[in-house]
Scaffold this motif. Structure first.
Motif, short mmCIF file in Angstrom:
data_model
loop_
_atom_site.label_atom_id
_atom_site.label_comp_id
_atom_site.label_asym_id
_atom_site.label_seq_id
_atom_site.Cartn_x
_atom_site.Cartn_y
_atom_site.Cartn_z
N ALA A 173 0.83 9.16 4.01
CA ALA A 173 2.15 8.46 3.63
C ALA A 173 2.71 8.26 4.95
O ALA A 173 3.15 7.08 5.06
CB ALA A 173 2.98 9.28 2.80
N ASP A 174 2.70 9.26 5.99
CA ASP A 174 3.34 8.90 7.28
C ASP A 174 2.62 7.66 7.81
O ASP A 174 3.11 6.75 8.56
CB ASP A 174 3.37 9.99 8.29
CG ASP A 174 4.19 11.14 7.87
OD1 ASP A 174 5.32 10.59 6.96
OD2 ASP A 174 4.26 12.12 8.04
N GLY A 175 1.19 7.74 7.82
CA GLY A 175 0.33 6.69 8.42
C GLY A 175 0.54 5.46 7.84
O GLY A 175 0.57 4.44 8.53
N ALA B 118 3.02 0.03 7.88
CA ALA B 118 3.81 -1.03 7.32
C ALA B 118 4.99 -1.65 8.51
O ALA B 118 5.53 -2.83 8.39
CB ALA B 118 4.76 -0.44 6.00
N ALA B 119 5.39 -0.61 9.35
CA ALA B 119 6.39 -0.87 10.24
C ALA B 119 5.77 -2.04 11.21
O ALA B 119 6.44 -2.84 11.95
CB ALA B 119 7.13 0.20 10.88
N LYS C 246 0.87 -1.22 -0.13
CA LYS C 246 -0.09 0.03 -0.07
C LYS C 246 0.77 1.24 -0.03
O LYS C 246 0.54 2.16 -0.67
CB LYS C 246 -1.06 0.10 1.47
CG LYS C 246 -2.02 -0.81 1.16
CD LYS C 246 -2.95 -0.79 2.40
CE LYS C 246 -4.16 -1.86 2.30
NZ LYS C 246 -5.33 -1.64 3.27
N ARG C 247 1.92 1.14 0.78
CA ARG C 247 2.82 2.40 0.92
C ARG C 247 3.45 2.52 -0.46
O ARG C 247 3.60 3.60 -1.02
CB ARG C 247 3.87 2.12 1.87
CG ARG C 247 5.00 3.32 1.93
CD ARG C 247 6.05 3.13 2.90
NE ARG C 247 6.76 2.02 2.48
CZ ARG C 247 7.19 0.78 3.23
NH1 ARG C 247 6.63 0.48 4.41
NH2 ARG C 247 7.96 -0.05 2.50
#
Length: 180
Positions: free
Chosen positions: A160-162, A167-168, A122-123
């Protein structure tokens, strides 16, 4: 008597020089004069410049305006296509997907259908959509005030940050998305 000058085609005689000046006086264009005298465009331009003669650029200006308008239309078409690409990429973030991997000592292929792509994918989709949007906006800048543009950039940055944080947090045990 004027001294002959060198040009790409050899020496320019006084008679050739006079012919170039005469043709200019008939309001012939630089290209036509060059063709008629079999001299380069540069030679014609230099001789006319030495005589303080200029060419009518009305047709050139009109052709340039027309070409600029054509390029603006092509940029608008490309910007619209990029916007469509961005929309399709963001739709893929929430669509069913197939994840796969090759692994193990026997390099076995495994795949799995999922409701939506993993966070890392998704990122990547969002990053690709962001590039398409930015390029689209550079080709045809939006006609809005600066505050709206900044708000949109801020929203995209927050999204994008979210996605990066999401992802992390993804467990490492799931099959990866096929990258690498």
């Amino acid at each position: 008597m004027t001294r002959p000058k060198y040009s790409k085609g050899g020496l320019v005689t006084d008679d050739e020089r006079a012919e170039i000046i005469r043709l200019h006086g008939e309001r012939k264009g630089r290209n036509e004069i060059a063709r008629l005298t079999r001299r380069s465009l540069r030679t014609v331009s230099l001789i006319c410049a030495e005589e303080d003669l200029t060419f009518d650029v009305t047709m050139t200006e009109e052709a340039t305006r027309h070409r600029v308008a054509q390029l603006a239309e092509r940029r608008a078409v490309l910007a619209e296509a990029l916007q469509g690409d961005a929309e399709r990429l963001t739709e893929l973030m929430w669509a069913p997907a197939k994840i796969f991997s090759f692994g193990g000592k026997d390099n076995v292929y495994r795949e799995k259908d999922v409701d939506e792509p993993p966070a890392a994918d998704k990122r990547n989709l969002m990053a690709a959509a962001n590039v398409a949007i930015e390029k689209s906006m550079k080709l045809v800048p939006p006609e809005t005030d600066d505050a709206n543009v900044e708000a949109a950039r801020s929203m995209l940055g927050s999204l994008a940050d979210g996605l990066s944080r999401l992802a992390a947090q993804e467990p490492h045990g799931e099959a990866d998305s096929g990258e690498g």
